[in-house]
Design an enzyme around this catalytic site. Sequence first.
Site, mmCIF file in Angstrom:
data_model
loop_
_atom_site.group_PDB
_atom_site.id
_atom_site.type_symbol
_atom_site.label_atom_id
_atom_site.label_comp_id
_atom_site.label_asym_id
_atom_site.label_seq_id
_atom_site.Cartn_x
_atom_site.Cartn_y
_atom_site.Cartn_z
ATOM 1 N N TYR A 45 -3.655 34.644 26.253
ATOM 2 C CA TYR A 45 -2.898 34.598 26.777
ATOM 3 C C TYR A 45 -2.547 33.807 27.637
ATOM 4 C CZ TYR A 45 2.123 34.648 29.312
ATOM 5 O OH TYR A 45 3.086 35.027 30.084
ATOM 6 N N GLU A 94 10.572 39.343 28.987
ATOM 7 C CA GLU A 94 10.186 39.718 30.567
ATOM 8 C C GLU A 94 12.029 40.788 31.188
ATOM 9 O OE1 GLU A 94 8.548 38.681 32.695
ATOM 10 O OE2 GLU A 94 7.796 36.304 31.278
ATOM 11 N N TRP A 119 3.083 43.001 33.160
ATOM 12 C CA TRP A 119 3.219 41.495 31.831
ATOM 13 C C TRP A 119 2.325 42.615 30.969
ATOM 14 C CZ3 TRP A 119 5.929 39.544 29.521
ATOM 15 C CH2 TRP A 119 6.148 37.982 28.771
#
Length: 186
Positions: free
Chosen positions: A18, A40, A48
């Site tokens: 990522y 988000e 996250w």
Amino acid sequence: MDKIRCGWCEKDDLYRAYHDHEWGKPVYDDETIFEFLVLESFQAGLSWYTILKKRENFKEAFDDFDYNKIAAYSDEKAEELMQDAGIIRNRLKILATVSNAKRFMDVQEEFGTFSKYIWSFVGGKPINNQFTELKQVPATTEISDALAKDLKKRGFKFLGSTVVYAHMQATGMVNDHLANCWVRNQ
């Protein structure tokens, strides 16, 4: 020789991939911007990494993040999502996603694209920060404060300044790769 990366991403290969291929790369297409807004907003109060592990489940559950479809979700669809163990089962966040899809399309109608709207907060190009340590990277900025305030005024939910700044980082509106990170100058 191992590549030097921002320290936050060294948890595993998913996180490194990522970081290396997505985080901080400028995103201008509305579809990807909306995907990150959804992810988000679900991250609020969570890590996250938790969201990233469930990303494919979110994609499937939310019709490939198609805001046109999501905006038309019924109460029954929201209830169905509440039963999906593959995502974060938070009723307020699910309902906010439906509402945010509608607001997203309102902004598109006003500005032509959501991208034009959101990128206007940084003058249309990434802000290149020059941090050398993770502790220098802020959680919010004056720009994320202003953007979050404007989003709230437009009816968006679960997009406060901290979440908005994380979105700005993810979509390359700001480049917060550390100065010694190999991705920084790609």
